[in-house]
Design an enzyme around this catalytic site. Structure first.
Site, short mmCIF file in Angstrom:
data_model
loop_
_atom_site.label_atom_id
_atom_site.label_comp_id
_atom_site.label_asym_id
_atom_site.label_seq_id
_atom_site.Cartn_x
_atom_site.Cartn_y
_atom_site.Cartn_z
N HIS A 171 -5.94 1.92 -4.30
CA HIS A 171 -4.91 1.43 -3.37
C HIS A 171 -4.45 0.04 -3.76
O HIS A 171 -5.11 -0.66 -4.53
CB HIS A 171 -5.47 1.42 -1.93
N CYS A 179 0.81 -1.22 0.00
CA CYS A 179 0.00 0.00 0.00
C CYS A 179 0.84 1.27 0.00
O CYS A 179 0.64 2.16 -0.84
CB CYS A 179 -1.00 -0.01 1.15
N HIS A 226 -2.64 0.92 6.74
CA HIS A 226 -2.99 0.85 5.31
C HIS A 226 -3.25 2.26 4.80
O HIS A 226 -3.68 3.12 5.55
CB HIS A 226 -4.23 -0.02 5.10
#
Length: 158
Positions: free
Chosen positions: A129, A65, A117
């Site tokens: 993402h 991420c 994240h």
């Protein structure tokens, strides 16, 4: 016959060092929604839809991420830390109801406790993402129960 034998042995070894099934699975052909930005940090991110998720990865061969956010920001001409905390601290922090296209969005307690994240807000409650090994680079909605309940905050890059 002996000359043909090394050939089959060489192929599985090559396949093993370059596993094909993983990069193929994430290409869940996600297309950008109509009207999605084509320029800036969001446009750079959307060009990578379907890329594989690779832990620690920060190139089109595979992203995690924060590696995805770092790479895409660089494509858009923005210098950014490779680490998630550095990325969070790289600008001001608008509220969730003040998000603008290109803001970085952050989540907590996903696979690990705390900040864990992030992605790039693209408007209409959606963000792009590097999700996980199954999905790769994809688009998700902030309004799903999962992402809503793991919201941490946002960063607006200068």
């Amino acid at each position: 016959a002996p000359a043909a034998q090394p050939q089959p042995q060489a192929q599985p070894a090559a396949a093993k060092s370059n596993p094909q099934p993983k990069p193929v699975a994430p290409v869940v052909v996600v297309t950008p929604p109509p009207g999605a930005p084509s320029g800036g940090i969001v446009g750079a991110g959307l060009k990578l839809l379907g890329s594989a998720y690779v832990w620690g990865g920060s190139s089109p061969a595979g992203f995690d991420c924060s590696g995805f956010v770092w790479y895409v920001a660089r494509q858009a001409g923005k210098q950014l830390s490779r680490g998630m905390f550095g990325q969070y601290n790289s600008g001001s922090h608008p509220g969730r109801d003040q998000l603008q296209v290109g803001d970085l969005v952050f989540f907590q307690n996903t696979f690990a406790p705390g900040l864990s994240h992030n992605g790039i807000y693209m408007g209409d409650g959606q963000f792009v993402h590097a999700a996980d090994e199954a999905a790769g680079v994809t688009i998700s909605s902030l309004n799903t129960p999962y992402w809503s309940s793991h919201w941490f905050g946002a960063t607006r890059l200068p």
